[in-house]
Design a protein around this motif. Structure first.
Motif, PDB file in Angstrom:
ATOM      1  N   LYS A  62       4.745  10.920  42.126  1.00 33.94           N
ATOM      2  CA  LYS A  62       5.851   9.958  42.149  1.00 33.94           C
ATOM      3  C   LYS A  62       6.861  10.276  41.049  1.00 33.94           C
ATOM      4  CE  LYS A  62       6.781   4.983  42.122  1.00 33.94           C
ATOM      5  NZ  LYS A  62       6.165   3.624  41.999  1.00 33.94           N
ATOM      6  N   GLU A  63       6.369  10.699  39.905  1.00 31.29           N
ATOM      7  CA  GLU A  63       7.261  11.080  38.797  1.00 31.29           C
ATOM      8  C   GLU A  63       8.121  12.275  39.178  1.00 31.29           C
ATOM      9  OE1 GLU A  63       8.615  11.168  34.649  1.00 31.29           O
ATOM     10  OE2 GLU A  63       7.722   9.646  35.956  1.00 31.29           O
ATOM     11  N   LEU A  64       7.518  13.286  39.806  1.00 28.62           N
ATOM     12  CA  LEU A  64       8.264  14.484  40.195  1.00 28.62           C
ATOM     13  C   LEU A  64       9.235  14.183  41.337  1.00 28.62           C
ATOM     14  CD1 LEU A  64       5.439  17.187  40.050  1.00 28.62           C
ATOM     15  CD2 LEU A  64       7.084  16.558  38.280  1.00 28.62           C
ATOM     16  N   GLU A  65       8.837  13.246  42.206  1.00 28.73           N
ATOM     17  CA  GLU A  65       9.736  12.857  43.294  1.00 28.73           C
ATOM     18  C   GLU A  65      10.957  12.129  42.753  1.00 28.73           C
ATOM     19  OE1 GLU A  65       9.376  10.752  47.692  1.00 28.73           O
ATOM     20  OE2 GLU A  65       8.074  10.067  46.065  1.00 28.73           O
ATOM     21  N   ALA A  66      10.750  11.254  41.756  1.00 27.03           N
ATOM     22  CA  ALA A  66      11.871  10.532  41.151  1.00 27.03           C
ATOM     23  C   ALA A  66      12.843  11.481  40.470  1.00 27.03           C
ATOM     24  CB  ALA A  66      11.333   9.506  40.149  1.00 27.03           C
ATOM     25  N   GLU A  67      12.319  12.584  39.972  1.00 27.49           N
ATOM     26  CA  GLU A  67      13.174  13.579  39.323  1.00 27.49           C
ATOM     27  C   GLU A  67      13.933  14.424  40.338  1.00 27.49           C
ATOM     28  OE1 GLU A  67      12.599  17.408  36.331  1.00 27.49           O
ATOM     29  OE2 GLU A  67      11.033  15.892  36.456  1.00 27.49           O
ATOM     30  N   GLY A  68      13.525  14.369  41.602  1.00 28.26           N
ATOM     31  CA  GLY A  68      14.173  15.177  42.624  1.00 28.26           C
ATOM     32  C   GLY A  68      13.601  16.568  42.762  1.00 28.26           C
ATOM     33  N   LEU A  69      12.424  16.779  42.189  1.00 23.90           N
ATOM     34  CA  LEU A  69      11.811  18.105  42.234  1.00 23.90           C
ATOM     35  C   LEU A  69      11.050  18.330  43.541  1.00 23.90           C
ATOM     36  CD1 LEU A  69      11.732  20.475  40.220  1.00 23.90           C
ATOM     37  CD2 LEU A  69       9.484  19.672  39.496  1.00 23.90           C
ATOM     38  N   ILE A  70      10.516  17.253  44.117  1.00 24.84           N
ATOM     39  CA  ILE A  70       9.773  17.357  45.369  1.00 24.84           C
ATOM     40  C   ILE A  70      10.234  16.247  46.316  1.00 24.84           C
ATOM     41  CG2 ILE A  70       7.732  18.354  44.263  1.00 24.84           C
ATOM     42  CD1 ILE A  70       6.411  15.569  44.447  1.00 24.84           C
ATOM     43  N   SER A  71       9.902  16.393  47.587  1.00 26.15           N
ATOM     44  CA  SER A  71      10.122  15.336  48.577  1.00 26.15           C
ATOM     45  C   SER A  71       8.838  15.162  49.364  1.00 26.15           C
ATOM     46  CB  SER A  71      11.284  15.685  49.512  1.00 26.15           C
ATOM     47  OG  SER A  71      11.022  16.898  50.208  1.00 26.15           O
ATOM     48  N   ARG A  72       8.532  13.911  49.716  1.00 29.27           N
ATOM     49  CA  ARG A  72       7.277  13.599  50.389  1.00 29.27           C
ATOM     50  C   ARG A  72       7.580  13.007  51.761  1.00 29.27           C
ATOM     51  NH1 ARG A  72       3.451  10.388  46.552  1.00 29.27           N
ATOM     52  NH2 ARG A  72       1.891  11.644  47.650  1.00 29.27           N
ATOM     53  N   HIS A  73       6.880  13.513  52.764  1.00 32.93           N
ATOM     54  CA  HIS A  73       7.121  13.100  54.140  1.00 32.93           C
ATOM     55  C   HIS A  73       5.787  12.696  54.780  1.00 32.93           C
ATOM     56  CE1 HIS A  73      11.140  14.938  53.807  1.00 32.93           C
ATOM     57  NE2 HIS A  73      10.508  15.898  53.157  1.00 32.93           N
ATOM     58  N   ARG A  74       5.743  11.485  55.270  1.00 36.57           N
ATOM     59  CA  ARG A  74       4.514  10.981  55.856  1.00 36.57           C
ATOM     60  C   ARG A  74       4.090  11.833  57.057  1.00 36.57           C
ATOM     61  NH1 ARG A  74       3.356   4.619  57.182  1.00 36.57           N
ATOM     62  NH2 ARG A  74       1.100   4.820  57.557  1.00 36.57           N
ATOM     63  N   ARG A  75       2.827  12.201  57.053  1.00 34.81           N
ATOM     64  CA  ARG A  75       2.192  13.011  58.103  1.00 34.81           C
ATOM     65  C   ARG A  75       2.677  14.464  58.123  1.00 34.81           C
ATOM     66  NH1 ARG A  75       2.380   8.031  60.921  1.00 34.81           N
ATOM     67  NH2 ARG A  75       4.373   8.544  61.900  1.00 34.81           N
ATOM     68  N   ARG A  76       3.647  14.797  57.283  1.00 37.80           N
ATOM     69  CA  ARG A  76       4.098  16.188  57.210  1.00 37.80           C
ATOM     70  C   ARG A  76       3.668  16.868  55.914  1.00 37.80           C
ATOM     71  NH1 ARG A  76      10.018  16.661  57.298  1.00 37.80           N
ATOM     72  NH2 ARG A  76       9.485  18.865  57.064  1.00 37.80           N
ATOM     73  N   GLY A  77       3.660  16.126  54.811  1.00 34.80           N
ATOM     74  CA  GLY A  77       3.231  16.706  53.550  1.00 34.80           C
ATOM     75  C   GLY A  77       4.279  16.578  52.459  1.00 34.80           C
ATOM     76  N   THR A  78       4.022  17.266  51.354  1.00 36.81           N
ATOM     77  CA  THR A  78       4.898  17.256  50.175  1.00 36.81           C
ATOM     78  C   THR A  78       5.513  18.633  50.010  1.00 36.81           C
ATOM     79  OG1 THR A  78       3.500  15.587  49.111  1.00 36.81           O
ATOM     80  CG2 THR A  78       5.010  16.828  47.696  1.00 36.81           C
ATOM     81  N   PHE A  79       6.825  18.667  49.791  1.00 35.99           N
ATOM     82  CA  PHE A  79       7.545  19.933  49.747  1.00 35.99           C
ATOM     83  C   PHE A  79       8.409  20.018  48.487  1.00 35.99           C
ATOM     84  CE2 PHE A  79       6.620  18.984  54.110  1.00 35.99           C
ATOM     85  CZ  PHE A  79       6.254  20.199  54.665  1.00 35.99           C
ATOM     86  N   ILE A  80       8.538  21.241  47.972  1.00 32.14           N
ATOM     87  CA  ILE A  80       9.414  21.497  46.835  1.00 32.14           C
ATOM     88  C   ILE A  80      10.861  21.500  47.328  1.00 32.14           C
ATOM     89  CG2 ILE A  80      10.031  23.150  45.025  1.00 32.14           C
ATOM     90  CD1 ILE A  80       7.134  24.225  45.280  1.00 32.14           C
ATOM     91  N   GLU A  81      11.704  20.769  46.639  1.00 33.70           N
ATOM     92  CA  GLU A  81      13.113  20.741  47.018  1.00 33.70           C
ATOM     93  C   GLU A  81      13.754  22.094  46.720  1.00 33.70           C
ATOM     94  OE1 GLU A  81      15.377  18.208  48.352  1.00 33.70           O
ATOM     95  OE2 GLU A  81      13.352  17.811  49.101  1.00 33.70           O
ATOM     96  N   PRO A  82      14.433  22.713  47.682  1.00 27.68           N
ATOM     97  CA  PRO A  82      14.992  24.053  47.465  1.00 27.68           C
ATOM     98  C   PRO A  82      16.049  24.107  46.370  1.00 27.68           C
ATOM     99  CG  PRO A  82      15.773  23.119  49.533  1.00 27.68           C
ATOM    100  CD  PRO A  82      14.678  22.223  49.038  1.00 27.68           C
ATOM    101  N   ARG A  83      16.742  22.998  46.135  1.00 26.87           N
ATOM    102  CA  ARG A  83      17.786  22.981  45.106  1.00 26.87           C
ATOM    103  C   ARG A  83      17.377  22.159  43.893  1.00 26.87           C
ATOM    104  NH1 ARG A  83      23.397  22.282  48.649  1.00 26.87           N
ATOM    105  NH2 ARG A  83      23.097  24.124  49.965  1.00 26.87           N
TER     106      ARG A  83
END
Length: 295
Positions: A108-129
């Motif tokens: 959740k901390e990394l998502e708030a920073e914009g480093l990752i994005s989380r998608h239900r049933r798809r997984g967690t992904f590193i933001e390309p930018r």
């Protein structure tokens, strides 16, 4: 037209004119190169799976914070061809030896920073930018320092033995020389210079450093995770200074403009100074926030 000629023409039409095509083959009847006949592209191998770094937890610090900083450093320092998909929460929790709830808080901390994005049933992904946009919060973790220095393109400006600088003599008593490494770091997106660093390292430690590793990872990570130095503590000092001619040229800022000057002294478990880092940051690109715990 004779009956035999009509039968021959009908045969040609049924076979798609194979006889005519056959005149363009080689002596063995194979299709010539470049015709595209039965050419199959070589399969493209999948990108290597994302592999988070190992972490030794400090029970005196919040576990979620340590995990988030370690994972952050792994994301920013990953190979360019690594998969953008992270392992599952359960897999990451098992890797770091924490609960799924703690792992969820770190993500959740990394998502708030914009480093990752989380998608239900798809997984967690590193933001390309993804890029660092928030101040670094130093709670005393070595992984926080590694994370703060990760994720930038690094150019080795030079390295080699040199006499111990006079202002560092107190850190290296009895040493005639140290090995000095000079590096320039650039923003991974804009290619803009952000800081340049000088590291003075004990010669016996430097002999085990592969310079290529410093193009990928910060010195602290190389010392701890590659060379195997048991780091006991790092003493940090951050102060405002004015850009000298070398700094102004490397960081592309006006002479005497404000910069942040960082000094980090790294000690091993025997109390020996193994590395002194002096890093000059562009004043418009970095800020530092320090949290002091009450207990």
């Amino acid at each position: 037209m004779t009956e035999s000629q009509e039968r021959a023409g009908a045969d040609d039409r049924r076979t798609g004119g194979d006889a005519a095509v056959g005149t363009g083959t080689g002596n063995d009847g194979a299709a010539p190169a470049g015709t595209g006949a039965d050419v199959r592209a070589a399969p493209v191998p999948p990108p290597p799976a994302f592999a988070p770094d190992s972490l030794v937890l400090n029970r005196k610090l919040p576990l979620w914070y340590q995990v988030s900083q370690s994972l952050r450093a792994s994301i920013l320092g990953r190979p360019r061809d690594a998969s953008a998909r992270l392992p599952t929460e359960e897999q990451l929790a098992a890797h770091y030896g924490v609960s799924v709830l703690t792992m969820r808080q770190a993500l959740k901390e990394l998502e708030a920073e914009g480093l990752i994005s989380r998608h239900r049933r798809r997984g967690t992904f590193i933001e390309p930018r993804a890029r660092r946009v928030s101040p670094v919060r130093l709670l005393g973790s070595v992984d926080a320092i590694v994370a703060q220095q990760s994720g930038e393109a690094t150019t080795i400006l030079g390295h080699g033995p040199t006499a111990v600088p006079g202002d560092l003599a107190e850190f290296f008593p009895g040493c005639a020389e140290v090995t000095c490494y000079r590096r320039l770091r650039r923003d991974g997106q804009s290619d803009e210079p952000t800081n340049w660093a000088e590291n003075a390292v004990l010669p016996d430690i430097a002999a085990r450093i592969d310079v290529a590793d410093l193009e990928r990872w910060p010195m602290t990570k190389v010392l701890r995770d590659v060379v195997g130095v048991r780091i006991s503590r790092i003493t940090d000092t951050v102060e405002a200074r004015l850009a000298d001619p070398v700094t102004a040229e490397l960081l592309q800022v006006p002479l005497l403009s404000p910069i942040l000057h960082y000094t980090g002294v790294t000690y091993d478990e025997d109390g020996r100074v193994v590395d002194v880092a002096r890093i000059r940051y562009r004043g418009d690109r970095f800020s530092f926030s320090v949290t002091v715990e009450a207990h």
